[in-house]
Write a protein that holds these residues in place. Structure first.
Motif, PDB file in Angstrom:
ATOM      1  N   GLU A 302      -0.223   7.565  -7.716  1.00  0.00           N
ATOM      2  CA  GLU A 302      -1.283   7.135  -8.625  1.00  0.00           C
ATOM      3  C   GLU A 302      -2.501   6.722  -7.809  1.00  0.00           C
ATOM      4  N   PRO A 303      -3.685   6.697  -8.400  1.00  0.00           N
ATOM      5  CA  PRO A 303      -4.906   6.396  -7.641  1.00  0.00           C
ATOM      6  C   PRO A 303      -4.825   5.049  -6.925  1.00  0.00           C
ATOM      7  N   ASN A 304      -5.392   5.016  -5.706  1.00  0.00           N
ATOM      8  CA  ASN A 304      -5.563   3.800  -4.899  1.00  0.00           C
ATOM      9  C   ASN A 304      -4.275   3.245  -4.296  1.00  0.00           C
ATOM     10  N   SER A 305      -3.133   3.950  -4.471  1.00  0.00           N
ATOM     11  CA  SER A 305      -1.894   3.425  -3.886  1.00  0.00           C
ATOM     12  C   SER A 305      -1.986   3.324  -2.369  1.00  0.00           C
ATOM     13  N   LEU A 306      -2.499   4.383  -1.730  1.00  0.00           N
ATOM     14  CA  LEU A 306      -2.614   4.380  -0.276  1.00  0.00           C
ATOM     15  C   LEU A 306      -3.609   3.320   0.186  1.00  0.00           C
ATOM     16  N   ALA A 307      -4.711   3.186  -0.531  1.00  0.00           N
ATOM     17  CA  ALA A 307      -5.708   2.183  -0.170  1.00  0.00           C
ATOM     18  C   ALA A 307      -5.123   0.771  -0.259  1.00  0.00           C
ATOM     19  N   ARG A 308      -4.267   0.537  -1.253  1.00  0.00           N
ATOM     20  CA  ARG A 308      -3.666  -0.791  -1.396  1.00  0.00           C
ATOM     21  C   ARG A 308      -2.718  -1.105  -0.246  1.00  0.00           C
TER      22      ARG A 308
END
Length: 361
Positions: A302-308
């Motif tokens: 899902e969006p932003n998982s890696l960024a988190r």
């Protein structure tokens, strides 16, 4: 250094030109392939206009089998005050210099230990050599001022200079570059006629092993031709180990427990040697893989998982040395592997787990 000419605008030549141009050096580009040269010029690597007079340094970015003849041609035209090259084989050019009436005093062999499986000027990058070893192989005839100019080139490209004898260099790269490329190609060749079902179940391990097999076959034919003996020596030793593995695998099916036990021991020893050899490879200057530990974190698709994940690691003050992502389209989650200093791994794993991430270390 105020001016330079780069002869050959493939990936390495264009990268050298981009790095020099970035530092303010006036770079002139020269290539028999006019399309490649124009592409490099459009990328900002330099100018196709011939220099008004002698340049400070000419860099020969051509295959090893052409170094001596290109050097003689450039020297006879009075192109530069000093000459070097970026070929991955060094003994052959050194030996061929005198046969083509080249002047060894104005030349020092060079080889930046950086590259890409991609070819052509579009693969060029100004930062390609940053922190990477750059071997220089001066001969007894090389003028000190010429060596100093080559050292300046390495510094301007942000590389790390290493002085070696030509033959020692060639044996080293046979082990660390040329033989691995052949082995990667041999593994990839097994896939040419594999069934679609087999290829569909390939994982990251196969991608890692075969990545460099995508290299330009014509260029690699030239490299292997110029360093054939040293590469054959490495592959002879490799063949001995491979035969040992084959024997061990066959013996695992033997009904004699003693033979099975010996086979298991042989396999374990070879796998352990692989672990130990892999750990000796520098991950970046001053840091080997033995200094690092891997932490695997499950992330949702899902969006932003890696960024988190990156934010969570940054908040605890741990530096990520490298990452690797495993994810297949259609799956609801993936796995990101973080390489961090071993001293930080246990605490980072604990903190991520406390924060709700699924972690293995």
């Amino acid at each position: 250094m105020k001016s330079a000419t780069v002869i050959g605008t493939g990936a390495i030549g264009t990268s050298v030109a981009l790095a020099l141009t970035r530092t303010g050096v006036a770079v002139h580009l020269n290539d028999v392939n006019s399309t490649a040269a124009r592409t490099a010029e459009a990328m900002g690597a330099g100018s196709l206009h011939a220099p008004d007079g002698q340049v400070d340094l000419a860099i020969l970015a051509v295959p090893p089998t052409r170094i001596a003849t290109e050097l003689a041609r450039a020297q006879h035209s009075g192109l530069a005050r000093a000459y070097t090259d970026v070929a991955s084989v060094k003994a052959r050019p050194h030996h061929e210099l005198l046969s083509v009436s080249a002047d060894p005093s104005t030349y020092v062999g060079g080889h930046p230990l950086a590259g890409t499986e991609r070819s052509g000027p579009l693969a060029g990058r100004a930062d390609l050599f940053e922190g990477r070893p750059w071997v220089l192989t001066p001969s007894a005839h090389t003028d000190q001022g010429v060596l100093n100019r080559a050292l300046e080139l390495v510094a301007l490209c942000a590389g790390t200079p290493v002085i070696m004898e030509p033959a020692a260099h060639d044996h080293a790269v046979a082990l660390t570059s040329h033989a691995p490329h052949l082995i990667s190609s041999l593994m990839a060749a097994r896939l040419e006629h594999a069934t679609d079902a087999s290829v569909r179940v390939s994982g990251e391990g196969l991608r890692d092993v075969t990545r460099i097999a995508a290299g330009d076959p014509v260029l690699w034919r030239e490299i292997l031709h110029a360093n054939a003996g040293a590469v054959a020596d490495v592959l002879n030793a490799y063949a001995d180990d491979l035969n040992r593995v084959i024997t061990a695998l066959r013996d695992l099916a033997d009904t004699d427990p003693a033979i099975q036990e010996r086979a298991t021991t042989d396999l374990e020893e070879l796998l352990l040697q692989g672990n130990q050899g892999r750990a000796r490879i520098e991950h970046k200057p001053g840091t080997s893989l033995a200094d690092l530990a891997a932490i695997s974190v499950v992330i949702s698709d899902e969006p932003n998982s890696l960024a988190r994940v990156f934010t969570a690691v940054g908040e605890v003050g741990v530096n990520i040395e490298d990452i690797r992502i495993e994810h297949s389209p259609g799956q609801g989650q993936g796995l990101v592997e973080l390489l961090v200093h071993r001293s930080s791994a246990a605490e980072l794993s604990r903190l991520l787990s406390v924060s709700g991430w699924t972690v293995s270390h």
